[in-house]
Design a protein around this motif. Structure first.
Motif, PDB file in Angstrom:
ATOM      1  N   ARG A 239      15.181  -1.030   5.089  1.00 20.94           N
ATOM      2  CA  ARG A 239      16.007  -2.219   4.863  1.00 20.94           C
ATOM      3  C   ARG A 239      16.436  -2.193   3.405  1.00 20.94           C
ATOM      4  O   ARG A 239      15.600  -2.297   2.508  1.00 20.94           O
ATOM      5  N   ILE A 240      17.741  -2.060   3.197  1.00 26.90           N
ATOM      6  CA  ILE A 240      18.292  -2.047   1.845  1.00 26.90           C
ATOM      7  C   ILE A 240      18.726  -3.463   1.492  1.00 26.90           C
ATOM      8  O   ILE A 240      19.458  -4.097   2.255  1.00 26.90           O
ATOM      9  N   VAL A 241      18.219  -3.939   0.367  1.00 20.56           N
ATOM     10  CA  VAL A 241      18.542  -5.293  -0.106  1.00 20.56           C
ATOM     11  C   VAL A 241      19.407  -5.164  -1.347  1.00 20.56           C
ATOM     12  O   VAL A 241      19.028  -4.460  -2.297  1.00 20.56           O
ATOM     13  N   LEU A 242      20.549  -5.799  -1.335  1.00 20.80           N
ATOM     14  CA  LEU A 242      21.480  -5.733  -2.468  1.00 20.80           C
ATOM     15  C   LEU A 242      21.963  -7.138  -2.820  1.00 20.80           C
ATOM     16  O   LEU A 242      22.485  -7.851  -1.961  1.00 20.80           O
ATOM     17  N   ALA A 243      21.790  -7.504  -4.073  1.00 21.62           N
ATOM     18  CA  ALA A 243      22.345  -8.779  -4.532  1.00 21.62           C
ATOM     19  C   ALA A 243      23.863  -8.649  -4.686  1.00 21.62           C
ATOM     20  O   ALA A 243      24.387  -7.548  -4.878  1.00 21.62           O
ATOM     21  N   ALA A 244      24.541  -9.775  -4.584  1.00 18.88           N
ATOM     22  CA  ALA A 244      26.002  -9.780  -4.742  1.00 18.88           C
ATOM     23  C   ALA A 244      26.395  -9.057  -6.020  1.00 18.88           C
ATOM     24  O   ALA A 244      25.803  -9.287  -7.081  1.00 18.88           O
ATOM     25  N   GLY A 245      27.352  -8.167  -5.915  1.00 19.27           N
ATOM     26  CA  GLY A 245      27.852  -7.443  -7.076  1.00 19.27           C
ATOM     27  C   GLY A 245      27.192  -6.097  -7.295  1.00 19.27           C
ATOM     28  O   GLY A 245      27.709  -5.263  -8.042  1.00 19.27           O
TER      29      GLY A 245
END
Lengths: 111, 111
Positions: free
Chosen positions: A39-45
């Motif tokens: 599961r890849i988690v990426l914050a906006a931007g």
């Protein structure tokens, strides 16, 4: 925080994290000799720059919105969107919102 | 109705079918030499009897509720639940509600 990998038959939630998303980090769900699920988690931007892996991958957006680049193609992915990338296909991600992605990688071994 | 498989980079929805579920059928989303991804559609009460495939699989419940059996283990899966089954692991499914499952199979070849 180390998160243990799933054992065979163990139930793991891959539902949207919702309010817990901003405290979550990318983690491996399954890792075997033949398969890896992350599961890849990426914050906006945030961006994952162009990269490739030897094996085929599938990508499923669990929540949020990302631009997913496969070579020159740009695809916008929101929850429920799924795509397939050929082995060694260059791909990149740009998170438009706080997002998580379920990525399955078929590990390729020298034969 | 034949549903074409996804090409690399093509976006496919694997979100819940909702009201369209009762008219849906099991179909293959991706099929390559190394990987097969299927959306399995099961009406409430339907069963997939115990079976096995050579390669590893992952199962994600997209909607509904099923009992998923891995050997002697019984796991109830609802939307967002994910599990991993080892290659050649015997498994079976019993749909408790109208359900759809996303199943990824790593195809195993003789080397």
């Amino acid at each position: 925080m180390a998160i243990p990998h799933a054992n065979a038959g163990e139930v793991i939630s891959v539902g949207p994290l919702g309010a817990a998303l901003n405290a979550a980090i990318t983690h491996t769900i399954v890792k075997t000799d033949g398969l890896e699920v992350i599961r890849i988690v990426l914050a906006a931007g945030k961006k994952l720059p162009p990269h490739q892996v030897p094996g085929e991958i599938t990508v499923q957006c669990l929540e949020g919105k990302v631009d997913f680049f496969v070579g020159e193609l740009k695809r916008e992915l929101t929850a429920g969107a799924f795509l397939y990338v050929e082995g060694a296909g260059e791909h990149a991600v740009h998170a438009l919102e706080d997002s998580s992605l379920l990525v399955t990688i078929v590990l390729k071994h020298k034969s």
